[in-house]
Design an enzyme around this catalytic site. Structure first.
Site, PDB file in Angstrom:
ATOM      1  N   GLU B  66      35.593  -3.911  19.800  1.00 30.83           N
ATOM      2  CA  GLU B  66      36.103  -5.257  20.086  1.00 30.83           C
ATOM      3  C   GLU B  66      37.354  -5.255  20.952  1.00 30.83           C
ATOM      4  OE1 GLU B  66      35.102  -4.377  17.024  1.00 30.83           O
ATOM      5  OE2 GLU B  66      33.493  -5.785  16.530  1.00 30.83           O
ATOM      6  N   HIS B 135      34.887 -10.327   5.355  1.00 29.18           N
ATOM      7  CA  HIS B 135      33.959 -11.065   6.217  1.00 29.18           C
ATOM      8  C   HIS B 135      33.999 -12.568   5.954  1.00 29.18           C
ATOM      9  CE1 HIS B 135      32.415  -7.010   6.742  1.00 29.18           C
ATOM     10  NE2 HIS B 135      31.692  -7.424   7.750  1.00 29.18           N
TER      11      HIS B 135
END
Lengths: 315, 332
Positions: B66, B135
């Site tokens: 990322e 998450h």
């Protein structure tokens, strides 16, 4: 050939004199914040700029004054920015570490160590996407060579065959920490091997050797073969920034480098017999720097209403 | 005779895909990059069909990296391309937040207006279902804190499509916060391919006179359920779908509390330094005389998201707790 050498001499001397003036102004309080000088490393950017073509792009770290001047940016605008004035390249809002010139293909000036490695891959991605044939030269130091994002960038650049030359300016110290104390394995040019990226160690104190290596790297990129790594062995004479007394190395080490390896003095030796031309260049640069200083000092500070402009592009 | 324009229902997932496909057809410099966006058709199938239509040059499967691919996309945007970066979830954008804030958001200012960064960062944000603390986080207030970014959070299919098209056309970096639980929900959809929902404008989803409820993303649905519960008890809530968190449509909120004199701010993130804190402070500064009760904030419990189903439900705002807060500010 002589003409070429004189050109490099002029470009390197411009950087040196500009940086000496910047250092002096920093000491006088006319330049604030952080100020990282390029003195000693001039051959690297001057040698590489010699192989650039029209569409090529350049990106570097916060030690960026030399790169801007070598890209052809006006010393007046750079000096005005260092002094936080309205006529600076960033209207006084960027400072030493944050200047840009889309027109000259210079994409900054980045203050976060290593950030320019993936951004540089992105510039190269755009060269491929647009098919404009351009190559990106992305510079970073030996300190940044340990950042994770550099290797993320290497991976993608190799995977997608991006036309980017990664130039590691190894000046032996990441701030106050020597390469030996920070890097496991000192051959930074070999750190692309796992990705299949060729790398080469270059005497970064010799502008002609730099140019030769740069030409080979750029040709590799232009042939569609993907990235290339050049590790430039170089040296900065001053501290990491103006606030660094550089107690981590001896005075003897610095004076030995200056005496034996100075890129400008060594080039001067190759120009024996051209004293008149060299003197003319010295005089011209002196005048150019004086002009930049006058321009910067007479430029106003940015108007208060500039505080809230350039935050967003008006849609 | 005027033809009534046909309407259809579309899932949020399809609306997002259509927005990207339409903008990619319209502008060759728009491309999509992210993990699993191409051959896999999107981890949540949002990019279904895009690789087939636009090819691997414009639908780029990235490695799981990322920080790197975000920086790469920012560089491509500096060079004049218009990247759409998909984060598999916004939790993973934490790896990349340096490039988002320090490079994408600040460079225009640092360059005195020279170096724009037309880029969209999109993906699911907030809590999915039973995926635990790492998450399940809302990053709205993190990004909305920063000048140089725009931050939007769609609720409906029209929001999703119209705001995403606006975000792709916007010359600035836009954080586009989707919600995994909304992906499969269907909403009525206009056929109009020029559907644009302007960034910076809220939408009154349900008018009412007694209390204003502000919400964004999935919490708009929760607030609409709360409004139903309240209506049964004779309280008419005005539900404002903020749509855009930066810039915030302050006028719509202030106009509403002129009428209702009461405000409940609902969000899925934590309340500490949250979007509700900002809305509440803004209303205190600019609408103090219109308030007949202190502003109430409803947010997730101040804990990392637990895994157990019962604890997860206790963590997230529910329609009942929103309705209770609305009753309390109505002194009922």
């Amino acid at each position: 050939m002589t003409e070429e050498l004189l050109r490099y001499y002029r470009q390197m001397l411009l950087i040196r004199r500009f940086e000496e003036k910047a250092g002096q102004f920093y000491g006088m309080g006319l330049i604030g914040g952080f100020c990282h000088l390029y003195i000693g490393q001039e051959a690297v950017v001057v040698g590489l700029q010699a192989v650039l073509q029209d569409k090529d792009t350049v990106i570097t770290s916060y030690r960026d004054h030399g790169h801007m001047l070598a890209c052809g940016m006006d010393p007046k605008g750079v000096m005005a920015e260092l002094m936080g004035r309205a006529d600076g390249y960033s209207k006084g809002k960027g400072g030493s570490m944050h200047m840009f010139s889309r027109e000259k293909g210079f994409f900054g000036g980045h203050g976060i160590v290593g950030a320019q490695a993936p951004i540089g891959a992105g510039l190269a991605f755009a060269h491929n996407y647009l098919g404009d044939g351009g190559v990106t030269f992305a510079y970073f130091g030996d300190g940044a060579a340990n950042q994770g994002q550099v290797y993320e960038a290497y991976n993608m650049a190799a995977l997608w065959k991006l036309p980017v030359v990664y130039v590691i300016e190894n000046n032996r110290y990441g701030m106050g920490t020597s390469v030996a104390r920070a890097a496991a394995g000192s051959e930074l040019f070999r750190r692309g091997e796992a990705y299949g990226i060729p790398g080469k160690e270059v005497n970064g104190m010799d502008v002609l050797e730099v140019k030769k290596a740069g030409a080979k790297a750029a040709a590799h990129c232009r042939a569609g073969k993907g990235p290339y790594i050049l590790e430039m062995d170089t040296y900065r004479y001053r501290g990491h920034s103006m606030s660094d007394p550089a107690n981590y190395r001896t005075k003897e080490e610095v004076s030995k480098m200056r005496k034996e390896n100075d890129p400008i003095e060594n080039l001067k030796k190759k120009l024996a017999g051209y004293e008149e031309e060299l003197n003319n260049i010295d005089r011209q640069i002196k005048a150019d720097i004086a002009g930049a200083v006058d321009f910067a000092q007479s430029s106003p500070e940015p108007a208060p209403d500039q505080l809230y402009t350039d935050i967003l592009v008006e849609a | 005779m005027l033809m009534k324009s046909p309407t259809q229902t579309l899932t949020v997932r399809e609306a997002l895909r259509d927005a990207m496909a339409e903008e990619m057809r319209a502008d060759e410099n728009v491309f999509l990059m992210g993990e699993e966006v191409g051959q896999y058709q999107g981890a949540y199938k949002v990019s279904q069909g895009l690789l087939e239509e636009f090819g691997p040059k414009r639908v780029v499967d990235s490695p799981i990296t990322e920080h790197g691919f975000t920086g790469l996309a920012v560089g491509a945007a500096f060079a004049g391309l218009k990247p759409i970066v998909e984060f598999m979830t916004f939790n993973f954008s934490m790896q990349a937040i340096d490039q988002i804030i320090n490079s994408a958001a600040k460079t225009l200012y640092m360059s005195g207006g020279q170096m724009g960064c037309p880029i969209v960062f999109r993906g699911p944000n907030g809590a999915a279902s039973r995926v635990g603390a790492q998450h399940s986080q809302c990053f709205a207030s993190w990004y909305a804190h920063c000048p140089g970014l725009k931050v939007v959070a769609p609720y409906s299919g029209i929001d999703a499509k119209g705001l995403l098209k606006a975000a792709i056309r916007d010359p600035n970096p836009v954080i586009f916060l989707e919600h995994e639980i909304l992906y499969g929900q269907s909403f009525p959809m206009d056929h109009d391919s020029d559907l644009i929902v302007p960034i910076g404008k809220a939408k009154i989803e349900r008018p009412g006179d007694h209390v204003t409820i502000t919400a964004y993303s999935r919490m708009v649905g929760v607030s609409l359920q709360a409004a139903e519960l309240l209506a049964e008890q004779g309280i008419e809530a005005e539900v404002i779908n903020l749509r855009s968190l930066r810039p915030l449509d302050t006028a719509s909120i202030l106009d509403s509390i002129k009428k209702t004199n009461r405000l409940v701010c609902v969000e899925e993130g934590w309340s500490y330094a949250g979007i509700g804190s900002e809305v509440s402070a803004m209303v205190m500064e600019r609408g103090f005389d219109d308030l007949d009760a202190p502003v109430a904030r409803i947010a997730s419990a101040d804990v990392p998201m637990p895994y157990a189903a019962n604890l997860e439900a206790l963590t997230l705002p529910q329609a009942e707790s929103v309705a209770e807060a609305a009753k309390a500010v109505c002194y009922r």
